[in-house]
Design a protein around this motif. Structure first.
Motif, mmCIF file in Angstrom:
data_model
loop_
_atom_site.group_PDB
_atom_site.id
_atom_site.type_symbol
_atom_site.label_atom_id
_atom_site.label_comp_id
_atom_site.label_asym_id
_atom_site.label_seq_id
_atom_site.Cartn_x
_atom_site.Cartn_y
_atom_site.Cartn_z
ATOM 1 N N CYS A 193 0.847 -1.276 -0.061
ATOM 2 C CA CYS A 193 0.006 0.125 -0.007
ATOM 3 C C CYS A 193 0.894 1.308 0.118
ATOM 4 C CB CYS A 193 -0.675 0.025 1.269
ATOM 5 S SG CYS A 193 -1.798 1.280 1.558
ATOM 6 N N VAL A 194 0.226 2.273 -0.895
ATOM 7 C CA VAL A 194 1.356 3.323 -1.239
ATOM 8 C C VAL A 194 0.664 4.524 -0.402
ATOM 9 C CG1 VAL A 194 2.513 2.541 -3.307
ATOM 10 C CG2 VAL A 194 0.353 3.983 -2.951
ATOM 11 N N CYS A 196 -2.335 6.255 -1.035
ATOM 12 C CA CYS A 196 -2.567 7.190 -1.983
ATOM 13 C C CYS A 196 -4.039 7.605 -1.477
ATOM 14 C CB CYS A 196 -2.766 6.676 -3.539
ATOM 15 S SG CYS A 196 -3.713 5.274 -3.761
ATOM 16 N N LYS A 198 -6.908 6.420 -2.690
ATOM 17 C CA LYS A 198 -7.830 6.081 -3.817
ATOM 18 C C LYS A 198 -9.074 5.187 -3.216
ATOM 19 C CE LYS A 198 -8.256 4.841 -8.647
ATOM 20 N NZ LYS A 198 -7.435 4.640 -9.939
ATOM 21 N N GLY A 213 -1.708 7.046 7.039
ATOM 22 C CA GLY A 213 -1.349 6.712 5.687
ATOM 23 C C GLY A 213 -1.692 5.435 5.039
ATOM 24 N N CYS A 231 -7.121 -0.319 -6.779
ATOM 25 C CA CYS A 231 -6.143 0.201 -6.156
ATOM 26 C C CYS A 231 -4.635 0.033 -7.024
ATOM 27 C CB CYS A 231 -5.958 -0.787 -5.034
ATOM 28 S SG CYS A 231 -4.270 -0.526 -4.115
#
Length: 297
Positions: A193-194, A196, A198, A213, A231
């Motif tokens: 997981c970054v 983001c 979304k 985060g 994702c």
């Protein structure tokens, strides 16, 4: 004629089908407005519209619970024409049972439920269709939209015949409605997981919040799979459904799959659906009759 299109669409397939139908309907003088069915959205005022179209993806042969809640909140109507756009990953007749409860709710609220417009769109759960299959589904949806549009413009349509067996299966699988909020709490993000966000942005149930985060999944999940599907890092792990996870957008604009390339799963049903759609010519004067015949199958 002005039509309000309200749709629940986690991964965009139902929204895409509604858009195809709406753009075809414009050719017959139909004006339209699109509203997303999502948590917290205001209930639309219907007095300025001449007809209502409700779109939804089929979940376990039923309409998603948010759609039923939305319909129950609509103001009562004096015989406003209403239609359904339903999308499913396979053209099984069992999917027709998904309109039973939505139609009953709308009738109780005074709407004149005149028909449905079914489409097949690629899976966002269970397994990933090839891009060729997605392209052929898109082509079929375009042809079906050209078939359905004059029916919508003229107030024509039909609901499918649903036998006792299909009704029973749909009723039994409605267990998904209370089960998914519980299962959804166990969704997790992998190390990839970054952060983001979304997944939180796309969730129509506003069920995901970002903390430190990372996404945190709440208790309002309905299994639309928008989080896992969209994702960019393929990091969402939907708990017990992880083995059915599908990630990443389909390429609809490629070369449509040939008959021999259609997937083996439900192969005959897919081929019948594709051939029925592709037998239609938008220029045919018999489009409304063909459309009604298809809905009656």
């Amino acid at each position: 004629m002005k039509v309000l299109i309200c749709a629940f669409s986690g991964t965009g397939n139902t929204r895409r089908a509604c858009g195809l139908l709406a753009r075809e309907a414009e050719k017959y003088g139909v004006e339209w407005e699109y509203r997303a069915i999502e948590k917290g959205a205001p209930v639309p005022e219907l007095s300025q519209y001449d007809a209502l179209v409700v779109g939804f993806p089929v979940h376990a042969f039923n309409a998603p619970k948010p759609v039923l809640k939305f319909l129950k909140k609509l103001q009562k109507s004096d015989k406003m024409p209403a239609y359904f756009v339903r999308t499913s990953g396979e053209p099984l007749k069992l999917n027709a049972a998904s309109v039973i409860t939505p139609a009953r709710i709308l009738r109780r609220r005074g709407f004149d439920v005149r028909g449905e417009f079914p489409f097949v769109m690629p899976y966002n759960i269970i397994f990933r269709h090839s891009d060729g299959m997605a392209a052929r589904m898109e082509r079929a949806a375009e042809l079906l939209s050209a078939r359905y549009a004059p029916m919508l413009a003229k107030g024509e349509g039909a609901l499918p015949r649903i036998n006792v067996f299909r009704r029973f299966v749909a009723f039994a699988l409605r267990i998904e409605h209370p089960a998914m909020p519980v299962l959804g709490k166990t969704f997790r993000a992998a190390k990839s997981c970054v952060g983001c966000g979304k997944c939180a942005a796309v969730c129509p149930q506003k069920n995901i919040v970002m903390k430190n985060g990372k996404p945190k999944f709440g208790g309002s999940c309905v299994g639309c799979m928008g989080c896992a599907f969209g994702c960019p890092a393929d990091a969402v792990r939907p708990s017990l459904l992880n083995g059915w996870r599908v990630n990443g957008a389909y390429a609809f604009g490629g070369e449509p799959a040939r008959d021999e390339e259609v997937c083996r799963y439900c192969n005959r049903a897919y081929l019948r659906y594709f051939h029925d759609a592709e037998a239609f010519s938008p220029e045919s004067a018999e489009n409304r009759e063909i459309g009604c015949a298809l809905l009656d199958k």
